[in-house]
Design an enzyme around this catalytic site. Sequence first.
Site, mmCIF file in Angstrom:
data_model
loop_
_atom_site.group_PDB
_atom_site.id
_atom_site.type_symbol
_atom_site.label_atom_id
_atom_site.label_comp_id
_atom_site.label_asym_id
_atom_site.label_seq_id
_atom_site.Cartn_x
_atom_site.Cartn_y
_atom_site.Cartn_z
ATOM 1 N N GLY A 1 0.821 -1.202 0.000
ATOM 2 C CA GLY A 1 0.000 0.000 0.000
ATOM 3 C C GLY A 1 0.854 1.251 0.000
ATOM 4 O O GLY A 1 2.000 1.238 -0.446
ATOM 5 N N CYS A 2 0.310 2.317 0.529
ATOM 6 C CA CYS A 2 0.998 3.605 0.570
ATOM 7 C C CYS A 2 2.311 3.493 1.326
ATOM 8 O O CYS A 2 2.349 3.003 2.457
ATOM 9 C CB CYS A 2 0.089 4.630 1.258
ATOM 10 S SG CYS A 2 0.894 6.191 1.618
ATOM 11 N N PHE A 3 3.405 3.937 0.711
ATOM 12 C CA PHE A 3 4.700 3.792 1.376
ATOM 13 C C PHE A 3 4.815 4.649 2.630
ATOM 14 O O PHE A 3 5.578 4.332 3.526
ATOM 15 C CB PHE A 3 5.892 3.972 0.448
ATOM 16 C CG PHE A 3 5.909 5.138 -0.497
ATOM 17 C CD1 PHE A 3 5.403 6.380 -0.187
ATOM 18 C CD2 PHE A 3 6.469 4.961 -1.755
ATOM 19 C CE1 PHE A 3 5.454 7.441 -1.088
ATOM 20 C CE2 PHE A 3 6.536 6.010 -2.672
ATOM 21 C CZ PHE A 3 6.013 7.251 -2.329
#
EC number: 1.8.4.11
Length: 183
Positions: free
Chosen positions: A13-15
């Site tokens: 997902g979002c880093f």
Amino acid sequence: MDNNLEQITFGGGCFWCVESCFNMLKGVHSAVSGYSGGHKDNPTYEEVCTGETGHAEVIQITFDPKIMSYAQLMDVFFFLHDPTQLNRQGNDIGTQYRSVIYYKDDVEKAKAEEAIRKSEESGKWPGKYVTEITQFEKFWPAEQYHQGYYNVNPNQPYCSAVVGPKIQKFKKHFGELGMLNEA
């Protein structure tokens, strides 16, 4: 890179949501936000966000396997994101948010397959895992403003609503296991 250190690259997902957590672990020398798995050289955040580059938002972790094992990193990886969601994590939707583990050789591929099997069998996430296991080719570090993003921007709306609560849950769980650096 120090010969005693190893690297692993994966996306969950979002880093911003995972980079800060991995940087808190004992034995992790760095967790760098970036892009991997696509066809565009030197991609930008804006390009990756379109979903057209083939890249995923990833974290590349440099770690000391004498302090933090590959299996322990995989436990954290599967704790921090839902590996049953295809091309998304929560409201972050698109192939750039896919669950993916990049391997460099057959040994790492087998470790990744074993980590998925064990996590799936644990029942933590109901359903079939969709985590890709893909040959590592290239890592492109994200723009500098993405590195340590949460630490610099904790009051940014996405950070306070999504990243912050995830970090608190992570600290509670892994702090109790003694896996966090003393801060």
